[in-house]
Design an enzyme around this catalytic site. Structure first.
Site, short mmCIF file in Angstrom:
data_model
loop_
_atom_site.label_atom_id
_atom_site.label_comp_id
_atom_site.label_asym_id
_atom_site.label_seq_id
_atom_site.Cartn_x
_atom_site.Cartn_y
_atom_site.Cartn_z
N SER A 22 31.58 43.43 35.56
CA SER A 22 30.77 44.38 34.78
C SER A 22 30.27 43.75 33.48
O SER A 22 29.61 44.42 32.68
CB SER A 22 31.59 45.63 34.45
OG SER A 22 32.75 45.29 33.71
N ASN A 109 42.86 50.18 31.53
CA ASN A 109 42.41 51.55 31.77
C ASN A 109 42.24 52.33 30.47
O ASN A 109 41.23 53.01 30.27
CB ASN A 109 43.38 52.28 32.70
CG ASN A 109 43.38 51.72 34.10
OD1 ASN A 109 42.64 50.79 34.40
ND2 ASN A 109 44.22 52.27 34.96
N THR A 154 -0.03 82.04 27.87
CA THR A 154 0.90 82.33 28.95
C THR A 154 0.18 82.03 30.25
O THR A 154 -1.03 82.29 30.37
CB THR A 154 1.37 83.81 28.95
OG1 THR A 154 0.26 84.66 29.15
CG2 THR A 154 2.05 84.17 27.62
N SER A 276 -8.48 52.07 28.77
CA SER A 276 -8.64 51.82 30.20
C SER A 276 -9.16 50.40 30.41
O SER A 276 -9.93 49.89 29.59
CB SER A 276 -9.62 52.83 30.81
OG SER A 276 -10.03 52.43 32.09
N LYS A 282 -12.23 55.68 27.34
CA LYS A 282 -10.93 56.33 27.49
C LYS A 282 -9.99 56.06 26.31
O LYS A 282 -9.95 54.96 25.77
CB LYS A 282 -10.23 55.87 28.78
CG LYS A 282 -10.93 56.25 30.06
CD LYS A 282 -10.85 57.77 30.30
CE LYS A 282 -9.45 58.23 30.57
NZ LYS A 282 -8.87 57.64 31.80
N ASN A 284 -6.02 57.07 26.11
CA ASN A 284 -4.99 57.72 26.92
C ASN A 284 -3.70 57.98 26.14
O ASN A 284 -3.23 57.11 25.42
CB ASN A 284 -4.66 56.85 28.14
CG ASN A 284 -5.86 56.62 29.03
OD1 ASN A 284 -6.71 57.50 29.18
ND2 ASN A 284 -5.95 55.43 29.61
N TYR A 316 42.69 56.28 37.20
CA TYR A 316 41.51 55.42 37.16
C TYR A 316 41.17 54.93 38.56
O TYR A 316 42.05 54.59 39.35
CB TYR A 316 41.72 54.23 36.23
CG TYR A 316 40.49 53.35 36.12
CD1 TYR A 316 39.45 53.68 35.26
CD2 TYR A 316 40.34 52.22 36.92
CE1 TYR A 316 38.31 52.89 35.17
CE2 TYR A 316 39.20 51.42 36.84
CZ TYR A 316 38.19 51.77 35.97
OH TYR A 316 37.06 51.00 35.91
N GLN A 321 33.61 52.48 36.88
CA GLN A 321 32.81 51.42 36.27
C GLN A 321 31.34 51.81 36.24
O GLN A 321 30.57 51.34 35.39
CB GLN A 321 33.00 50.11 37.03
CG GLN A 321 32.25 48.93 36.45
CD GLN A 321 32.66 47.63 37.11
OE1 GLN A 321 33.78 47.17 36.94
NE2 GLN A 321 31.76 47.04 37.88
N LYS A 324 29.03 53.34 33.03
CA LYS A 324 28.42 52.62 31.92
C LYS A 324 26.90 52.49 32.06
O LYS A 324 26.15 52.85 31.15
CB LYS A 324 29.07 51.25 31.77
CG LYS A 324 30.53 51.35 31.38
CD LYS A 324 31.24 50.02 31.44
CE LYS A 324 32.73 50.24 31.28
NZ LYS A 324 33.31 51.09 32.35
#
Length: 462
Positions: A22, A109, A154, A276, A282, A284, A316, A321, A324
């Site tokens: 890990s 652990n 609405t 663009s 454009k 964006n 455990y 693992q 994470k």
């Protein structure tokens, strides 16, 4: 050689090493692993389990490692199974046998459980501060737009007149709840698992209260089985972040719509928009679209944690693992979104005239027209029907309610008098709504004050 190699006669397969390791992602925990080891070794010394000479050597070596890691001088390579073994191996190489005594009275652990809590606690504080910063931006926008009339919607249909300040305070109240949720998670998870061992503590006379105090926890976890296997706080934080992202995504969707030519209520700064590759006209709102898209990513991280934990027995298991990468990704994503949204909102331009024009064209004062008749004594349902008939007539004749003559008003009902024009004026329609929580100026000012007081109370506690 692996730290646990004594039981095994055959070397671990290289594929298993890669699959099991890990270190590529838990290397970010190194400051917390060292912090926990400093507290643990100090406690061992205080309890007479570790000599002062060994404790001093351990502290000196750990502080040197921290400096080297902070400076990027150490490569976190796959030869280390995880960050805990990495720190311990490097420490032992640096100071010799004293490094081998560091692990006395603890397990990986409770070590990993501690590191994750320390990291998560810090990240909650960082995100908490960033959400409060965004809240301040929304408060400033509200203060400057108390009379900026715009349509309230609405079903994405123009409904009633409100102000831009009222909309910003709606999102401010969402973020206020996000702050409180983060605080609740912090409070619940602020207990130390250090000393829980693998699952059943240890026969050494350790002092768990001392290490909890050194590491600024409220107290030690009350049950060692729960202490090493609890990841509720990971799920809870991922849930908090998912709700926060949902709020940011809804706000982003508003901005995306408001930036379009169909609305043109706002324009983003060139520094926070993109163009663009083929259409030169454009501009964006890619930041908002990415926030909207990354919201699903954080939802996925929450689901990963829930599914990973749902079938795990005590205590455990290696499945854990997987906590994470999911939590790290959710935290990183939220931090990135907040970092870019705050300056984007600080620099965007409002087209107040377009907002007002949209409000004027949508018959948003039709309810106020009905209320006018109701206040004159007509039952609301009758007034509602008359107001609806007037809207239909105006649409057919391409007029707004404000453009009707008094004679035309009275043709629909004799209760209409000259004061109707004030009653259906858009600004008056908004300002008349002084009910708690409403869009009227005085009401929104009270909402702003409430948020400012909330922020001030958090600043005092920080």
């Amino acid at each position: 050689m692996k730290m646990w190699a004594g039981r095994f006669a055959v070397e671990t397969d290289a594929l298993v090493n890669d699959f099991n390791s890990s270190i590529p992602f838990d290397c970010r925990l190194y400051p917390y692993d060292i912090q926990g080891s400093l507290a643990h070794s100090q406690m061992l010394c205080d309890q007479g389990i570790l000599s002062k000479e060994d404790k001093d050597a351990i502290h000196g070596g750990l502080n040197e490692l921290l400096e080297e890691m902070n400076a990027g001088k150490i490569a976190f390579t796959p030869q280390y199974e995880d960050i805990h073994m990495c720190v311990e191996e490097l420490l032992t190489k640096k100071i010799g046998d004293a490094g081998k005594r560091l692990h006395t009275g603890r397990s990986r652990n409770d070590q990993v459980a501690l590191d994750m809590r320390l990291y998560t606690r810090d990240q909650i504080g960082i995100i908490h501060e960033k959400v409060r910063r965004f809240l301040k931006v929304l408060v400033d926008l509200s203060k400057n737009n108390l009379e900026t009339i715009m349509p309230g919607y609405t079903h994405l249909q123009r409904a009633q007149p409100i102000t831009f300040a009222h909309v910003m305070m709606a999102y401010a109240n969402m973020l206020k709840r996000d702050v409180i949720r983060l605080e609740n998670t912090y409070d619940l998870m602020n207990e130390s698992p250090l000393g829980c061992g693998a699952l059943a503590t240890t026969t050494y006379p350790i002092d768990r209260n001392a290490t909890a105090q050194m590491l600024a926890f409220k107290q030690p976890c009350d049950n060692s089985l729960d202490g090493v296997s609890d990841r509720d706080y990971c799920v809870e934080l991922a849930s908090d972040l998912s709700i926060l992202m949902m709020h940011l995504s809804r706000l982003s969707e508003e901005v995306i719509a408001w930036c379009s030519w169909e609305f043109k209520f706002i324009e983003l700064s060139d520094a926070f928009a993109t163009g663009s590759s083929i259409m030169p006209q454009k501009k964006n709102p890619d930041i908002c679209e990415l926030v909207r898209g990354k919201t699903g990513r954080v939802y996925g991280d929450l689901n990963t944690l829930l599914v990973m934990l749902k079938g795990i027995p005590l205590a455990y298991n290696k499945d854990m693992q997987e906590d994470k990468e999911a939590l790290f990704d959710a935290i990183d994503t939220v931090n990135m979104c907040l970092d870019v949204l705050v300056p984007m909102f600080q620099t965007m331009r409002l087209y107040k005239g377009n907002m007002l024009k949209a409000a004027q064209q949508g018959f948003l004062n039709a309810t106020d027209c009905a209320d006018y008749l109701t206040k004159k004594g007509l039952p609301f349902r009758d007034a509602y029907k008359i107001s609806g008939s007037m809207v239909a007539w105006c649409i057919e004749n391409k007029k707004t309610l404000n453009e009707l003559t008094l004679e035309q008003f009275q043709s629909f009902h004799p209760l209409f008098e000259a004061d109707v024009y004030e009653a259906i004026d858009l600004l008056q329609c908004v300002q008349a709504r002084q009910v708690h929580g409403g869009p009227g100026k005085a009401s929104v000012q009270k909402q702003i004050q409430a948020i400012e007081q909330f922020l001030e109370s958090r600043e005092a506690d920080a």
